[in-house]
Design a protein around this motif. Structure first.
Motif, PDB file in Angstrom:
ATOM      1  N   SER A 236       0.829  -1.206   0.000  1.00 42.13           N
ATOM      2  CA  SER A 236       0.000   0.000   0.000  1.00 42.13           C
ATOM      3  C   SER A 236       0.862   1.254   0.000  1.00 42.13           C
ATOM      4  O   SER A 236       0.578   2.229  -0.713  1.00 42.13           O
ATOM      5  N   ARG A 237       1.925   1.224   0.768  1.00 44.34           N
ATOM      6  CA  ARG A 237       2.817   2.385   0.840  1.00 44.34           C
ATOM      7  C   ARG A 237       3.511   2.623  -0.502  1.00 44.34           C
ATOM      8  O   ARG A 237       3.616   3.763  -0.969  1.00 44.34           O
ATOM      9  N   TRP A 239       2.413   1.686  -3.435  1.00 48.94           N
ATOM     10  CA  TRP A 239       1.410   2.118  -4.414  1.00 48.94           C
ATOM     11  C   TRP A 239       1.199   3.638  -4.328  1.00 48.94           C
ATOM     12  O   TRP A 239       1.231   4.334  -5.340  1.00 48.94           O
ATOM     13  N   GLU A 240       0.968   4.120  -3.135  1.00 44.78           N
ATOM     14  CA  GLU A 240       0.732   5.555  -2.961  1.00 44.78           C
ATOM     15  C   GLU A 240       1.966   6.371  -3.333  1.00 44.78           C
ATOM     16  O   GLU A 240       1.862   7.447  -3.925  1.00 44.78           O
ATOM     17  N   GLN A 241       3.126   5.849  -3.002  1.00 45.83           N
ATOM     18  CA  GLN A 241       4.348   6.559  -3.360  1.00 45.83           C
ATOM     19  C   GLN A 241       4.532   6.617  -4.878  1.00 45.83           C
ATOM     20  O   GLN A 241       4.857   7.669  -5.427  1.00 45.83           O
ATOM     21  N   ARG A 243       2.236   6.444  -7.133  1.00 46.94           N
ATOM     22  CA  ARG A 243       1.208   7.321  -7.677  1.00 46.94           C
ATOM     23  C   ARG A 243       1.647   8.787  -7.594  1.00 46.94           C
ATOM     24  O   ARG A 243       1.461   9.563  -8.540  1.00 46.94           O
ATOM     25  N   LYS A 244       2.281   9.154  -6.491  1.00 45.59           N
ATOM     26  CA  LYS A 244       2.723  10.528  -6.327  1.00 45.59           C
ATOM     27  C   LYS A 244       3.964  10.822  -7.181  1.00 45.59           C
ATOM     28  O   LYS A 244       4.054  11.884  -7.799  1.00 45.59           O
TER      29      LYS A 244
END
Length: 249
Positions: A236-237, A239-241, A243-244
């Motif tokens: 999850s971490r 993925w969000e990273q 994406r940013k």
């Protein structure tokens, strides 16, 4: 006719995969950084650079009008020294991990299937989202493993989030390519060792078989299915990273 896009299709495993896909009656588009790079007969050459957020976006735009039956993420680098791209990201993290992520999301409306070419060495990875993207924990051997682990952790994430697109990953075996070859005496020793490894032609059949298979969210060691790595919090971490860092939505 079905269309396949293969990144890094001008040499090694990618070249062999492109060649095999044409025999399966695919229209094959080989994404290559060098517009003069050789590709197999009947394969379309498309210039594309996977090294930065900007250049991956340009490649996605070039493919925006194409319905892609299978996207094969084959391109990858094994860095011999620390180099950062125009975004300040360590180059193998950008090419091996962020580029497939960004392309997957950018091309999702045009995609039907994705095959991620991985490496068994992912098991040696210990990716650190606070260090690895910028090369703060760079290591001549381990960084490649970190990037492959990060990339493989995204396979299950995509499989769970996607409804209309399937995705699987594969380690095609220990294959004789020039990936990670250093210069000097060490390079000579490594090239001698690689003579005992399998030729690139042997990597193509399991990849092509998976490209035409049904199923999603799986990992294959050549032809044997094995569990994907499990770390929901890290996945999850990452993925969000990603994406940013890529601006993907």
């Amino acid at each position: 006719m079905r269309t396949a896009v293969v990144t890094g299709g001008n040499r090694g495993i990618g070249y062999a995969v492109c060649e095999s896909l044409t025999r399966e009656d695919f229209h094959v588009i080989a994404v290559v950084r060098d517009p003069t790079a050789p590709v197999p007969p009947r394969v379309e050459r498309l210039r594309g650079d996977l090294s930065s957020r900007r250049t991956v976006a340009q490649l996605a735009e070039a493919l925006a009008g194409t319905t892609i039956d299978v996207l094969i993420h084959n391109a990858g680098i094994w860095p011999t020294r620390l180099r950062r791209n125009e975004d300040g990201i360590e180059e193998s993290f950008a090419v091996n991990h962020l580029a497939p992520f960004q392309l997957n999301l950018a091309l999702e409306p045009r995609l039907r299937r994705v095959v991620q070419v991985s490496a068994g060495l992912y098991v040696k990875g210990d990716v650190d989202p606070g260090k690895t993207p910028w090369g703060k924990d760079f290591h001549r051997l381990r960084t490649y493993c970190h990037t492959k682990q990060a990339n493989l952790l995204m396979v299950k994430e995509f499989a769970q989030r996607w409804q209309e697109v399937t995705i699987d990953a594969i380690h095609p075996g220990v294959i004789r390519t020039n990936l990670g070859d250093p210069g000097g005496a060490l390079g000579l020793v490594l090239r001698a060792l690689k003579k005992t490894w399998s030729p690139v032609a042997e990597a193509a059949p399991p990849i092509v078989d998976l490209a035409t298979a049904e199923g999603t969210g799986r990992y294959f060691n050549v032809t044997a299915e094995e569990p994907l790595p499990e770390n929901p919090e890290l996945s999850s971490r990452l993925w969000e990273q990603a994406r940013k860092l890529t601006g993907a939505d």
